[in-house]
Design an enzyme around this catalytic site. Structure first.
Site, PDB file in Angstrom:
ATOM      1  N   GLY A  65       0.698  -1.286  -0.069  1.00 19.75           N
ATOM      2  CA  GLY A  65       0.031   0.036   0.096  1.00 19.75           C
ATOM      3  C   GLY A  65       0.872   1.225  -0.083  1.00 19.75           C
ATOM      4  CB  CYS A  66       3.807   2.261   1.977  1.00 23.28           C
ATOM      5  SG  CYS A  66       2.920   2.094   3.740  1.00 23.28           S
ATOM      6  CB  THR A  67       5.302   0.265  -3.006  1.00 24.37           C
ATOM      7  OG1 THR A  67       6.067  -0.059  -1.766  1.00 24.37           O
ATOM      8  CG2 THR A  67       5.688   0.486  -4.414  1.00 24.37           C
TER       9      THR A  67
END
Length: 175
Positions: A65-67
């Site tokens: 999700g962060c990527t």
């Protein structure tokens, strides 16, 4: 039973006060900070004065999700620049981890290492227990004067960058 009820009421009260702190940012000055970026340079809120600032908190470098969220901000970075908007990603990861993350995904914006959890605590986004801590996925939109004008507490990594761009355009049109 009386002590349990008092404890439960105190715990509920503290929880509600933390929620209200985290939820009442709009119209308040953004808190000052001194954090190192992915190059090791110490950055402060004053470095971004005079431009819009998207300060997005995310849990961990190199996670799905962060990527995804970082890549969306990267892909739309030219549109952010055209609207005079700086982007700053913040997590509890180290400077070295941020350096690797920025390099691996060609991120053109600042990543701040909040390793002491100071900014995360100030902003009410620190999560986890004991040694396992992370920031919740939340974003604060700060106007050129340093005032928080929007708090996104429910972020979809796939659409968030577009949402922020649209919101800044609306806010800029009102001024």
């Amino acid at each position: 039973m009386g002590n349990f009820v008092k404890y439960a009421a105190l715990t509920l009260g503290l929880t509600l006060s933390q929620l209200s702190i985290a939820g009442n940012w709009v119209g308040t000055p953004a808190p000052a900070f001194n954090l190192s970026d992915q190059t090791g340079k110490v950055r402060q809120l004053a470095d971004f004065k005079g431009k819009w600032l998207v300060m997005y908190f995310y849990p961990k470098n190199h996670t799905s999700g962060c990527t995804e969220e970082a890549k969306r901000f990267r892909d739309q970075y030219p549109q952010f620049q055209k609207q005079n908007i700086n982007i700053v990603g913040v997590s509890l990861d180290s400077v070295d981890s941020h350096k690797s993350f920025a390099k691996d995904y060609n991120l053109p914006f600042t990543l701040l290492a909040d390793t002491n959890k100071d900014l995360a605590k100030k902003m009410g986004v620190l999560q986890g227990y004991g040694a396992f801590s992370f920031t919740s996925r939340e974003t604060f939109l700060i106007d050129p004067q340093g005032t928080i004008v929007y708090h996104y507490d429910d972020v979809n990594p796939s659409t968030h960058a577009s949402q922020v761009l649209a919101d800044v355009a609306k806010l800029s049109a009102k001024k």
